[in-house]
Design an enzyme around this catalytic site. Structure first.
Site, short mmCIF file in Angstrom:
data_model
loop_
_atom_site.label_atom_id
_atom_site.label_comp_id
_atom_site.label_asym_id
_atom_site.label_seq_id
_atom_site.Cartn_x
_atom_site.Cartn_y
_atom_site.Cartn_z
CG ASP A 292 -2.18 0.43 1.09
OD1 ASP A 292 -2.58 0.60 -0.27
OD2 ASP A 292 -3.11 0.80 1.90
CG ASP A 338 -7.74 0.28 2.25
OD1 ASP A 338 -6.59 -0.34 2.08
OD2 ASP A 338 -7.94 1.30 1.40
#
Length: 447
Positions: A292, A338
Site C-alpha cells: 500500500d 482496506d
C-alpha cells in the site's frame, strides 16, 4: 478471494427428492423412499437434531446483531440523503466499514471456513502487486479494462449480495416469514445446487426424474437474490449508460448501488475466510502494508487504478456539489481491501476470543458456544481499526492527497492486539493459537 454466496450464507437452499401424493397436489408432496436432503454450507440433518439448534443459534445471533444491520442500512442510504462532503464521507466510511467487519466476523461460527496460511500470506502481496501493476499498464496503454472489471466483479457481487441480504431479512423478519420456503422443480432447481460432496455421494442419489426432483429454497434467500439481481442491473445500466454517475441516477445513486454490491462481497468474505495463525496474519498485514505504501506514496499506480476503473471494488461517497462537477473525479473512496484485510485480522481475534471462552467454560452443542458476547479482543480490534481509519482521514484532510489506509491501520491493529495480550498474560497463547482448532470446536458445537 470472496467465497461463493451459498457457502457463506449457511443453508439458503436444500436439495430434496420428493414424490407427489396420490392426489397429485403439488402443494402437498410426501417424501419418497429415496428422499435426500442436504443443505449448502451446513448439515441440515445432524445427530440428535443438532441441525435445528444450529439454525436457531444463527437466527438468534442475527437478531442480536440488528443494531449492526441497522447501521449498515442507514450508511447505505447516506449518499442519497446527506450532502456531499469530506466530513460526511469520513463518517460514512467509519460506520459502514466498522459495522461490516463486526457483522462479517460474527458469521464465522456458522459458515465453512478457508484458512490463509504462511505460504498464502507470503504470496498474496506479490499477486496483488502484479494485478494492480497489470491494470495500471493496461490503462496507460489505452486499453479499456473497466468493462472487464465491471462485469466480473458485478456478477460475483450479485451472488454475495444476495446471500448478505438474506441475512438482513432473517435478522428483522418475524419467524413466520423467515420460515417460508419456495419449491423449484426439475432442471431449474438443479442449476442452483452445489455439486455434491464426497460425503453426499454416499447417500441415496436424487432421482433423475424431473417430476420428482424439487429444490427447496428459503423465501428470504429468493428475495435476497432477486434484490441483488435488480441492484446489479441498475448499477450496470447507470455505469455503462452514464459514465461516472452524472446521468439520471446521480452521484449519490451510483455510489449507493456500488456500495451495496461491495458490502455484500466484504461481508461474505469476512464470514468464511480467516487466518490460521497470528504469524500468517502478521505476514500478510506487513506485506500489504508495504504494498500500500509503495503504490500510493511512491507511484501513481494506486490512485490511477482506483479512480479510472469504475467497479464495485471500493466504497464511494460523493464529495463535490453540482457546481464543481468540472473536476475529474468527485468521489471519496475506500478500497474494499482496506476493509477486508484488517477485517480478516479482527476475525482471527474473534476466533481467539471464542477459543479462550471455550477453554474457560466448555459448552459444546449450545448457542452460547456459537454466539458469545463480544469480548475484549473483538472490541479492541474494532477500536484499533477505527483509530487507524480516522488517522487516514486526518492525513488526507491535512495533505490533500490520497493516503494508504493500511499504513495507519496495520500498526494500530498490531500494537493494540499485542499490548492487550501482554497485559492479560495471554501473549504466548495468542502466538501459538491455531485458528483451525477453533473451527473444529465450532463444528463440534454444530453436531
Amino acid at each position: 478471494l470472496p467465497p461463493r454466496a451459498a457457502r457463506a450464507a449457511g443453508p439458503p437452499l436444500t436439495r430434496c427428492a420428493l414424490r407427489r401424493s396420490p392426489s397429485n397436489n403439488p402443494s402437498s408432496p410426501t417424501p419418497g423412499p429415496k428422499s435426500n436432503s442436504k443443505g449448502l454450507g451446513a448439515s441440515l440433518s445432524g445427530p440428535g437434531g443438532a441441525d435445528l439448534d444450529l439454525g436457531a443459534a444463527r437466527d438468534a445471533a442475527l437478531r442480536s446483531d440488528r443494531l449492526g444491520f441497522g447501521l449498515v442500512l442507514g450508511a447505505q442510504a447516506a449518499p442519497l440523503l446527506l450532502e456531499p462532503g469530506r466530513t460526511e464521507a469520513a463518517l460514512f466510511f467509519l460506520v459502514l466499514s466498522l459495522s461490516t467487519i463486526y457483522l462479517g466476523v460474527r458469521q464465522q461460527p456458522f459458515s465453512p471456513r478457508r484458512f490463509l496460511g504462511g505460504s498464502s500470506a507470503k504470496a498474496t502481496p506479490f499477486v496483488a502487486a502484479a494485478g494492480l501493476g497489470g491494470a495500471y499498464l493496461a490503462i496507460k496503454g489505452g486499453l479499456d479494462v473497466t468493462k472487464a472489471y465491471l462485469f466480473a466483479i458485478s456478477v460475483l457481487g450479485t451472488l454475495e449480495t444476495g446471500a448478505a441480504v438474506d441475512l438482513v431479512l432473517r435478522a428483522f423478519l418475524p419467524e413466520q416469514l423467515r420460515a417460508r420456503v419456495v419449491n423449484i422443480e426439475g432442471a431449474a432447481g438443479r442449476m442452483l445446487r452445489e455439486p455434491p460432496s464426497e460425503a453426499s455421494r454416499e447417500s441415496p442419489a436424487v432421482p433423475d426424474d424431473d417430476e420428482d426432483d424439487v429444490t427447496v429454497l428459503r423465501a428470504t434467500a429468493v428475495a435476497g437474490l432477486s434484490f441483488a439481481l435488480a441492484t446489479t442491473v441498475a448499477y450496470l445500466g447507470a455505469t455503462l449508460g452514464h459514465g461516472m454517475g452524472l446521468g439520471e441516477v446521480g452521484d449519490g445513486g451510483l455510489a449507493t448501488l456500488n456500495n451495496i454490491i461491495g458490502w455484500g462481497i466484504c461481508l461474505q468474505t469476512l464470514g468464511t475466510l480467516t487466518f490460521s495463525s497470528f504469524q500468517s496474519a502478521a505476514t500478510l498485514l506487513v506485506g500489504l502494508f508495504a504494498y500500500d505504501v509503495i503504490f500510493t506514496f511512491f507511484t501513481p499506480v494506486m490512485v490511477t487504478v482506483a479512480t479510472k476503473i469504475e467497479a464495485p471494488i471500493k466504497f464511494e461517497y460523493p464529495i463535490l456539489t453540482d457546481a464543481m462537477n468540472n473536476l475529474a473525479y468527485h468521489f471519496s473512496i475506500l478500497g474494499l481491501g482496506d476493509v477486508v484485510i484488517p477485517g480478516l485480522f479482527v476475525g482471527f481475534l474473534y476466533s481467539f476470543e471464542r477459543f479462550l471462552a471455550s477453554e474457560a467454560n466448555p459448552a459444546p452443542n449450545s448457542s452460547p458456544a456459537l454466539n458469545p458476547k463480544p469480548g475484549p479482543y473483538l472490541t479492541t480490534g474494532l477500536g484499533a481499526y477505527a483509530t487507524g481509519l480516522g488517522l487516514t482521514f486526518a492525513a488526507n484532510r491535512i495533505t490533500g492527497a490520497g493516503q494508504p489506509a493500511l499504513f495507519y491501520i496495520v500498526p494500530c491493529l498490531m500494537l493494540a492486539t499485542l499490548g492487550l495480550a501482554q497485559s492479560r498474560g495471554e501473549l504466548k497463547t495468542l502466538l501459538s493459537f491455531d485458528g483451525k482448532e477453533q473451527y473444529d470446536k465450532d463444528q463440534a458445537a454444530q453436531g
